[in-house]
Write an enzyme that holds these catalytic residues in place. Structure first.
Site, mmCIF file in Angstrom:
data_model
loop_
_atom_site.group_PDB
_atom_site.id
_atom_site.type_symbol
_atom_site.label_atom_id
_atom_site.label_comp_id
_atom_site.label_asym_id
_atom_site.label_seq_id
_atom_site.Cartn_x
_atom_site.Cartn_y
_atom_site.Cartn_z
ATOM 1 N N LYS A 155 0.758 -1.223 0.101
ATOM 2 C CA LYS A 155 -0.066 -0.074 0.001
ATOM 3 C C LYS A 155 0.834 1.375 0.020
ATOM 4 C CE LYS A 155 -3.499 0.029 -0.247
ATOM 5 N NZ LYS A 155 -4.798 -0.423 -1.314
HETATM 6 N N1 PMP Z 1 -2.857 -7.405 1.100
HETATM 7 C C1 PMP Z 1 -3.249 -6.653 2.109
HETATM 8 C C2 PMP Z 1 -2.398 -7.056 3.561
HETATM 9 C C3 PMP Z 1 -3.691 -5.422 2.065
HETATM 10 O O1 PMP Z 1 -3.608 -4.438 3.077
HETATM 11 C C4 PMP Z 1 -4.228 -4.936 1.013
HETATM 12 C C5 PMP Z 1 -4.983 -3.718 0.737
HETATM 13 N N2 PMP Z 1 -6.080 -3.538 1.599
HETATM 14 C C6 PMP Z 1 -4.355 -5.905 -0.104
HETATM 15 C C7 PMP Z 1 -3.676 -7.063 0.003
HETATM 16 C C8 PMP Z 1 -4.995 -5.545 -1.541
HETATM 17 O O2 PMP Z 1 -4.443 -4.460 -2.356
HETATM 18 P P1 PMP Z 1 -5.253 -3.455 -3.212
HETATM 19 O O3 PMP Z 1 -6.090 -2.609 -2.120
HETATM 20 O O4 PMP Z 1 -4.309 -2.937 -3.939
HETATM 21 O O5 PMP Z 1 -6.311 -4.295 -3.795
#
Ligand code: PMP
Length: 326
Positions: free
Chosen positions: A44
Site C-alpha cells: 500500500k
Molecule cells: N493485502 C493486504 C495485507 C492489504 O492491506 C491490501 C490492501 N487493503 C491488499 C492485500 C490488497 O491490495 P489492493 O488494495 O491494491 O487491492
C-alpha cells in the site's frame, strides 16, 4: 544500489522472489513480488504515494495540508510515513474492531487516529464515509479515498506492472492477486494485457467476498462464510476494479491460506501476512491448472509482524478452528 530520494524514492522496485519448493512441486516458476520490503512495510506504500502525488499535482494538497483516510491498516501506515516525510498532517478513521497493534502503530507514526463503531458500507457512518466528510470540512485537505480514487490503480499501472514484466523479461504467463481496493490487480492486469493479451490475469478471493462470483458470473455475490484474512475481499466493485480484464478467479478457504503462510515461513524463510497465503495458494492452483513450464507471479503484500496476535497466535488459530500445519 543507487541512492534513493527520501522515503518516497525507496518505494517500489521490490525483488521478485522465486518460491523454490512450490516451483519444484508444480514444475512452474512461482514468483512472489516482495512488497513487504517497501519502506512502510506493504504494497500500500505505492497507492499512498500515487494518491498524495496526484493531489499535489492537481493543487488540492499544498504545503502544511492534511491527508484524511478511512483505513483498517496498511494504507494508513503508508500515508502516515509519507505525511511525516512531506510535512502533512495525517488523520485516520479506523473501525474500533481493528487490532490494538494497528491503532497503536498508526499513533506511534504520528497519525491522528479516530476510532468509530464498525458499520456496513451502506451506512452513512461507515468509516470511509466519515473520513470523506471530515476532509470536506477542512481547508487544504484531501480524502485519499483509496477504494474509488484511481490514482491508486495508476500507481500500479506505472510501477508494479512494468517491474513484473521487466523482471520476467516478458515471460510471464499468469498474474494472480487478491484485492481489497482493487488497485493492485487493476493496475497490473491492465499493464500486462497491453504488453501481451495472452498473459492470464487471475483474482484470488477469500471466503465472504463477492468478487469470485463477480468474475465468474458478472454479478458480485458473497461466496462462503467469511475469512480471517485482512485487507482483502470486497462486497462491491470499486472504481479501481471496474473494467479490469480478469480471466479467472479462485476462492481460497482460510485453512489453505494459513497452511501456505506457515509453509512459506518454514520452507522459504518468508514471514508473511494472511493475504500472501491466499495469493500464493491461488498461484499454486493456477500453476497446476496451466501445467508445468509456466511462469506465475503474485504479490507478497505485507510481513507477518502485523499479525502476531492472530495468525501467529496458536490459541487464536485454534479458536477459529484453524491449524498451522497441513
Ligand atoms: N493485502 C493486504 C495485507 C492489504 O492491506 C491490501 C490492501 N487493503 C491488499 C492485500 C490488497 O491490495 P489492493 O488494495 O491494491 O487491492
Amino acid at each position: 544500489m543507487a541512492i534513493t530520494d527520501g522515503f518516497a524514492g525507496a518505494i517500489g522496485r521490490t525483488p521478485l522472489i522465486r518460491l523454490h519448493r512450490l516451483s519444484d512441486e508444480t514444475g512452474c516458476e512461482i514468483l512472489g513480488k516482495a512488497e513487504f520490503m517497501n519502506p512502510g512495510g506493504s504494497v500500500k506504500d505505492r497507492a499512498a504515494l500515487y494518491i498524495i502525488r496526484d493531489a499535489e499535482q492537481r493543487g488540492e494538497l499544498r504545503a502544511g495540508g492534511t491527508v484524511v483516510e478511512g483505513t483498517a491498516g496498511n494504507t494508513g501506515i503508508g500515508l502516515a510515513h509519507l505525511c511525516n516525510a512531506r510535512g502533512y498532517r495525517c488523520v485516520i478513521v479506523i473501525p474500533e474492531t481493528q487490532t490494538r497493534e494497528k491503532i497503536d502503530l498508526l499513533r506511534t507514526l504520528g497519525a491522528e487516529v479516530h476510532t468509530v463503531p464498525a458499520k456496513p458500507y451502506r451506512d452513512p457512518n461507515n468509516y470511509q464515509k466519515v473520513a470523506g466528510r471530515m476532509a470536506e470540512e477542512m481547508d487544504n485537505a484531501i480524502w485519499a479515498n483509496q477504494f474509488d480514487n484511481v490514482a491508486n490503480r495508476d500507481g500500479h499501472y506505472l510501477t508494479t506492472g512494468p517491474e513484473l514484466w521487466d523482471d520476467t523479461d516478458g515471460g510471464l504467463d499468469a498474474f494472480v492477486a487478491a484485492t481489497g481496493t482493487g488497485g493492485t490487480l487493476a493496475g497490473v492486469a491492465r499493464y500486462l494485457k497491453e504488453q501481451s493479451p495472452a498473459v492470464r490475469t487471475v483474482l484470488a478471493d477469500p471466503k465472504g467476498s463477492a468478487l469470485y462470483r463477480y468474475v465468474k458470473t458478472g454479478q458480485p455475490e458473497v461466496e462462503g462464510e467469511g475469512s480471517i484474512t485482512e485487507g482483502i475481499g470486497s462486497t462491491r466493485v470499486t472504481a479501481n476494479l471496474e473494467g479490469t480484464p480478469i480471466d479467472d478467479a479462485w476462492s481460497i478457504p482460510d485453512q489453505e491460506a494459513v497452511t501456505m503462510v506457515y509453509r512459506l515461513l518454514h520452507e522459504e524463510g518468508l514471514f508473511l501476512g494472511s493475504s500472501c497465503g491466499i495469493n500464493v495458494a491461488a498461484a499454486v492452483r493456477v500453476a497446476r491448472d496451466l501445467g508445468p513450464g509456466h511462469t506465475v507471479a503474485t504479490i507478497l503484500c505485507d510481513g507477518g509482524g502485523r499479525y502476531y496476535s492472530r495468525l501467529f497466535n496458536p490459541d487464536w488459530l485454534q479458536e477459529k478452528g484453524l491449524r498451522a500445519g497441513p
